[in-house]
Design a protein around this motif. Structure first.
Motif, PDB file in Angstrom:
ATOM      1  N   MET A   1      -3.560  -6.028   3.482  1.00 20.27           N
ATOM      2  CA  MET A   1      -3.680  -4.735   2.813  1.00 20.27           C
ATOM      3  C   MET A   1      -5.109  -4.475   2.356  1.00 20.27           C
ATOM      4  N   SER A   2      -5.941  -5.541   2.257  1.00 20.62           N
ATOM      5  CA  SER A   2      -7.314  -5.345   1.826  1.00 20.62           C
ATOM      6  C   SER A   2      -8.112  -4.539   2.831  1.00 20.62           C
ATOM      7  N   GLU A   3      -7.621  -4.455   4.086  1.00 22.44           N
ATOM      8  CA  GLU A   3      -8.339  -3.709   5.112  1.00 22.44           C
ATOM      9  C   GLU A   3      -7.703  -2.355   5.403  1.00 22.44           C
ATOM     10  N   ASP A   4      -6.697  -1.971   4.638  1.00 23.64           N
ATOM     11  CA  ASP A   4      -5.991  -0.712   4.908  1.00 23.64           C
ATOM     12  C   ASP A   4      -6.742   0.467   4.301  1.00 23.64           C
ATOM     13  N   PHE A   5      -7.938   0.685   4.834  1.00 28.17           N
ATOM     14  CA  PHE A   5      -8.803   1.747   4.360  1.00 28.17           C
ATOM     15  C   PHE A   5      -9.385   2.505   5.550  1.00 28.17           C
ATOM     16  N   VAL A   6      -9.777   3.741   5.285  1.00 23.48           N
ATOM     17  CA  VAL A   6     -10.691   4.462   6.155  1.00 23.48           C
ATOM     18  C   VAL A   6     -12.047   4.406   5.471  1.00 23.48           C
ATOM     19  N   VAL A   7     -13.092   4.184   6.237  1.00 20.92           N
ATOM     20  CA  VAL A   7     -14.427   4.025   5.681  1.00 20.92           C
ATOM     21  C   VAL A   7     -15.327   5.161   6.137  1.00 20.92           C
ATOM     22  N   THR A   8     -16.029   5.783   5.193  1.00 18.75           N
ATOM     23  CA  THR A   8     -17.073   6.740   5.542  1.00 18.75           C
ATOM     24  C   THR A   8     -18.413   6.119   5.177  1.00 18.75           C
ATOM     25  N   ASP A   9     -19.403   6.368   6.047  1.00 18.85           N
ATOM     26  CA  ASP A   9     -20.713   5.784   5.801  1.00 18.85           C
ATOM     27  C   ASP A   9     -21.796   6.852   5.861  1.00 18.85           C
ATOM     28  N   ARG A  10     -22.919   6.521   5.314  1.00 17.26           N
ATOM     29  CA  ARG A  10     -24.117   7.355   5.388  1.00 17.26           C
ATOM     30  C   ARG A  10     -25.252   6.436   5.830  1.00 17.26           C
ATOM     31  N   GLY A  11     -25.707   6.623   7.077  1.00 18.70           N
ATOM     32  CA  GLY A  11     -26.751   5.773   7.613  1.00 18.70           C
ATOM     33  C   GLY A  11     -26.338   4.325   7.722  1.00 18.70           C
ATOM     34  N   GLY A  12     -25.026   4.097   7.975  1.00 15.22           N
ATOM     35  CA  GLY A  12     -24.533   2.732   8.083  1.00 15.22           C
ATOM     36  C   GLY A  12     -24.207   2.090   6.761  1.00 15.22           C
ATOM     37  N   ILE A  13     -24.449   2.789   5.650  1.00 12.76           N
ATOM     38  CA  ILE A  13     -24.144   2.278   4.313  1.00 12.76           C
ATOM     39  C   ILE A  13     -22.782   2.822   3.890  1.00 12.76           C
ATOM     40  N   VAL A  14     -21.872   1.927   3.520  1.00 21.17           N
ATOM     41  CA  VAL A  14     -20.540   2.374   3.110  1.00 21.17           C
ATOM     42  C   VAL A  14     -20.645   3.287   1.896  1.00 21.17           C
ATOM     43  N   GLU A  15     -20.104   4.489   2.041  1.00 19.94           N
ATOM     44  CA  GLU A  15     -20.132   5.444   0.937  1.00 19.94           C
ATOM     45  C   GLU A  15     -18.788   5.498   0.221  1.00 19.94           C
ATOM     46  N   ASN A  16     -17.697   5.563   1.007  1.00 16.52           N
ATOM     47  CA  ASN A  16     -16.358   5.636   0.411  1.00 16.52           C
ATOM     48  C   ASN A  16     -15.374   4.824   1.238  1.00 16.52           C
ATOM     49  N   ARG A  17     -14.384   4.275   0.546  1.00 17.37           N
ATOM     50  CA  ARG A  17     -13.265   3.606   1.196  1.00 17.37           C
ATOM     51  C   ARG A  17     -11.988   4.269   0.703  1.00 17.37           C
ATOM     52  N   HIS A  18     -11.212   4.821   1.629  1.00 19.72           N
ATOM     53  CA  HIS A  18     -10.013   5.589   1.304  1.00 19.72           C
ATOM     54  C   HIS A  18      -8.781   4.768   1.688  1.00 19.72           C
ATOM     55  N   ARG A  19      -8.006   4.359   0.694  1.00 18.30           N
ATOM     56  CA  ARG A  19      -6.821   3.543   0.977  1.00 18.30           C
ATOM     57  C   ARG A  19      -5.745   4.362   1.684  1.00 18.30           C
ATOM     58  N   VAL A  20      -5.121   3.744   2.672  1.00 11.66           N
ATOM     59  CA  VAL A  20      -4.120   4.402   3.512  1.00 11.66           C
ATOM     60  C   VAL A  20      -2.776   3.691   3.393  1.00 11.66           C
ATOM     61  N   HIS A  21      -1.705   4.476   3.288  1.00  8.06           N
ATOM     62  CA  HIS A  21      -0.336   3.980   3.392  1.00  8.06           C
ATOM     63  C   HIS A  21       0.328   4.742   4.535  1.00  8.06           C
ATOM     64  N   ALA A  22       1.121   4.061   5.349  1.00  5.84           N
ATOM     65  CA  ALA A  22       1.801   4.738   6.447  1.00  5.84           C
ATOM     66  C   ALA A  22       3.039   3.964   6.845  1.00  5.84           C
ATOM     67  N   ALA A  23       3.996   4.701   7.405  1.00 14.84           N
ATOM     68  CA  ALA A  23       5.220   4.093   7.922  1.00 14.84           C
ATOM     69  C   ALA A  23       5.585   4.769   9.232  1.00 14.84           C
ATOM     70  N   VAL A  24       5.999   3.966  10.196  1.00 16.33           N
ATOM     71  CA  VAL A  24       6.506   4.465  11.479  1.00 16.33           C
ATOM     72  C   VAL A  24       7.915   3.920  11.625  1.00 16.33           C
ATOM     73  N   VAL A  25       8.896   4.812  11.779  1.00 20.94           N
ATOM     74  CA  VAL A  25      10.299   4.395  11.814  1.00 20.94           C
ATOM     75  C   VAL A  25      11.016   5.043  12.990  1.00 20.94           C
ATOM     76  N   ASP A  26      12.167   4.477  13.346  1.00 22.12           N
ATOM     77  CA  ASP A  26      13.036   5.150  14.304  1.00 22.12           C
ATOM     78  C   ASP A  26      14.032   6.008  13.535  1.00 22.12           C
ATOM     79  N   ALA A  27      14.912   6.680  14.256  1.00 27.21           N
ATOM     80  CA  ALA A  27      15.806   7.642  13.613  1.00 27.21           C
ATOM     81  C   ALA A  27      16.835   6.990  12.711  1.00 27.21           C
ATOM     82  N   LYS A  28      17.015   5.676  12.832  1.00 27.82           N
ATOM     83  CA  LYS A  28      17.931   4.962  11.949  1.00 27.82           C
ATOM     84  C   LYS A  28      17.211   4.375  10.738  1.00 27.82           C
ATOM     85  N   GLY A  29      15.908   4.635  10.662  1.00 28.19           N
ATOM     86  CA  GLY A  29      15.144   4.189   9.513  1.00 28.19           C
ATOM     87  C   GLY A  29      14.537   2.817   9.663  1.00 28.19           C
ATOM     88  N   ARG A  30      14.650   2.197  10.830  1.00 29.60           N
ATOM     89  CA  ARG A  30      14.085   0.862  11.028  1.00 29.60           C
ATOM     90  C   ARG A  30      12.573   0.943  11.103  1.00 29.60           C
TER      91      ARG A  30
END
Length: 365
Positions: A1-30
């Motif tokens: 989970m420590s890598e579950d981010f989107v990273v924006t940079d400015r000139g290769g310098i990390v400016e922001n790290r945006h934490r992401v949550h996501a789920a992919v399921v089938d129609a039965k909820g699996r």
């Protein structure tokens, strides 16, 4: 989970790290794939609108008042307050013999900068029919009238119409009604909160219904209504959002293969109809995807949703290329100089260890 981010940079310098949550399921909820915490308690906001629309359809108000599929699409919309959206809202009000004053939502600036510029030039002050949620509110009025309940307080949590919404939504989530929490949305209607993967489950059921499939006991008798909601959104993407907006462009690009809906503060959900692409991911039918960006950044949300479609192999490269401006948003300064970029260091976690990245090895980063 420590890598579950989107990273924006400015000139290769990390400016922001945006934490992401996501789920992919089938129609039965699996659960098939996850990022961050798929059980995160999440306010669905406007991504819940198709489920709220289901409760409206079940009052039979749609048939009674002669609403068509474009009207249903507007009930599911966070529209741009373009003239066609406002005009349709007024027409829907006339069909139920209601007035703009009956709406319990307020006016606000358009979600479209193009519309806002026109309004400013005209010194126009938006009113309730201009709300991006106006279609949902007219639908609630229609439902209240169809069940013989008063329209005045249709927006309050203890109104009979909202009671129907709460039951329908909980059943679609396969939850007891007491397991769904409720707040008040920006448009003044109740808005639900539940585990993020349950939002994906709703959209998988919508897509399964469009395929003529049943997805659990709660949705087995609702197939026609769920299918109609899916088809209304897919056939009228211009009503769901507006010109230049992500939801509209996404559904146009996929031409009936999926529906997608934004929720405020960066939640999103997609329902994907069954195909060779979904079956390759370990399901024999439809797919649901839900996303939440922890800091509420919409630019990052659209980038992540598009990235997930690529990683999951949903749609051809040509189809997904139509979303390229959202996938890799330009990071430029006032002189048009590129200053940085957006990267996706996260890795999808599969239900089995060897399924952590669903893409072919040639595409995996």
């Amino acid at each position: 989970m420590s890598e579950d981010f989107v990273v924006t940079d400015r000139g290769g310098i990390v400016e922001n790290r945006h934490r992401v949550h996501a789920a992919v399921v089938d129609a039965k909820g699996r659960l098939l794939y996850t990022l961050g915490n798929p059980a995160r308690l999440t306010l669905a906001r406007s991504a819940a609108k198709p489920a709220q629309a289901l409760a409206i359809l079940e009052t039979e108000g749609v048939e009674r008042f002669g609403f068509d599929d474009a009207d249903i699409a507007l009930m599911c919309a966070s529209h741009s307050s373009e003239e066609r959206h406002i005009a349709r809202t007024r027409t829907m009000l006339s069909k139920i013999k209601a007035e703009e004053a009956d709406l319990r939502c307020g006016g606000h600036p358009s979600l479209s900068e193009t519309v806002n510029r026109v309004w400013i030039k005209q010194d126009f002050i938006p009113t309730a029919v201009c709300s991006n949620c106006s279609g949902k509110h007219v639908g609630m009025l229609a439902g209240a009238r169809a069940i013989g309940a008063g329209m005045e307080d249709y927006h309050l949590p203890d109104h009979p119409m909202q009671g129907r919404v709460k039951r329908a939504l909980a059943e679609l989530c396969d939850l007891d009604a007491r397991e769904v929490e409720w707040g008040i949305d920006g448009c003044n209607l109740p808005t639900p909160a539940f585990a993020l993967d349950r939002l994906a489950r709703i959209y998988a059921k919508l897509a399964a219904a469009a395929d003529g499939e049943e997805a659990g006991e709660a949705s087995s008798t609702r197939g026609p209504a769920l299918a109609r909601i899916f088809q209304a959104m897919a056939r009228h993407p211009d009503m769901v959002a507006g010109e230049g907006r992500y939801c509209t462009l996404l559904m146009r690009a996929f031409n009936g293969a999926l529906i997608g809906k934004l929720g405020a503060d960066a939640s999103y959900a997609i329902g994907v109809r069954a195909s060779d692409e979904t079956r390759r991911l370990g399901t024999d039918g439809a797919l649901g995807i839900s996303v939440k960006i922890e800091d509420g950044n919409l630019e990052i949300l659209y980038a992540v949703v598009t990235e997930l479609l690529e990683r999951l192999g949903i749609g051809s490269p040509e189809i997904r290329s139509r979303l390229a401006p959202f996938h890799h948003p330009p990071r430029v300064n006032t002189m048009g100089v590129t200053t940085g970029g957006v990267s996706f260091p996260f890795k999808l976690r599969g239900s089995k260890p060897h399924e952590d990245d669903p893409r072919p090895a040639a595409l995996a980063r």
